[in-house]
Scaffold this motif. Sequence first.
Motif, PDB file in Angstrom:
ATOM      1  N   ASP A 134       3.863   3.093  -4.324  1.00 17.72           N
ATOM      2  CA  ASP A 134       2.933   4.650  -4.511  1.00 17.72           C
ATOM      3  C   ASP A 134       4.006   4.650  -6.149  1.00 17.72           C
ATOM      4  OD1 ASP A 134       3.326   7.630  -3.956  1.00 17.72           O
ATOM      5  OD2 ASP A 134       5.798   7.705  -4.837  1.00 17.72           O
ATOM      6  N   ALA A 174      -3.570   3.579   0.232  1.00 18.65           N
ATOM      7  CA  ALA A 174      -4.260   3.052  -1.759  1.00 18.65           C
ATOM      8  C   ALA A 174      -3.675   2.201  -2.315  1.00 18.65           C
ATOM      9  CB  ALA A 174      -4.487   4.353  -2.309  1.00 18.65           C
ATOM     10  N   VAL A 211      -1.185   8.518   0.545  1.00 16.01           N
ATOM     11  CA  VAL A 211      -1.815   9.252  -0.378  1.00 16.01           C
ATOM     12  C   VAL A 211      -2.111  10.332   0.774  1.00 16.01           C
ATOM     13  CG1 VAL A 211      -3.244   7.412  -1.987  1.00 16.01           C
ATOM     14  CG2 VAL A 211      -3.912   8.086  -0.542  1.00 16.01           C
ATOM     15  N   ARG A 246       1.089  -1.231  -0.240  1.00 19.62           N
ATOM     16  CA  ARG A 246       0.075  -0.532   0.497  1.00 19.62           C
ATOM     17  C   ARG A 246       0.684   1.282  -0.031  1.00 19.62           C
ATOM     18  NH1 ARG A 246       0.725  -1.551   5.022  1.00 19.62           N
ATOM     19  NH2 ARG A 246       0.768  -0.495   6.856  1.00 19.62           N
TER      20      ARG A 246
END
Length: 151
Positions: free
Chosen positions: A121, A117, A107, A104
Motif C-alpha cells: 500500500d 493491486a 484498493v 498485494r
Amino acid sequence: MSTSSAAAVKFSLEVITLPVSDVERALRFYIDQVGFALDVDYAPNDAFRVVQLTPPGSSCWIQIGNGLADAPAGSLRNVYLVVTDLAAARSRLLERGVPVGEIRHKVPTDAWGGGFAPGLDPGRRDYASLAAFSDPDGNGWVLQERGYRSA
C-alpha cells in the motif's frame, strides 16, 4: 446474563490447531523455515502427540500432532500473521525457503470493494498490505502489515 457480568468476561484466543499429515515435516517447516519457537512436544503414547509452537512475538500458539483434530490435513485457511514490516517478513521467509506469494494491497483502501493491486500500500496503512503462503500440507497463512510507522 446481565450486561454487567458479560462486560467482565475476557476472551483470549490462545491456540489454533493445524491439521497436518506428517508431524515431523510440519515441525521442521514451522521451526526451521518459518521461525516459530517450540514450546511443547508431548507424546504419552503412539496414538497421541501434541506439538505446540509460538510465532515470534505472539501470545497465540499453534498445535500440530496426532489425535488432535478430525479435519483433513491442509484444510485450514486464512490464518493471519500480523507483521510490522511486510516486505522484510516476506524477504526473511523467502530466504528460509518458504514460497510466499507476491505482496498485494487493497484498493481502494478507504472504501475497499474487494480489489487488490500489486505491491505494498503506498501509504503503508494498517491492514492494507498482504502476502500469503502455505505449509507443506496446504494450510494457508496470510501475512498482514500493521504498525509499520511505529516499528
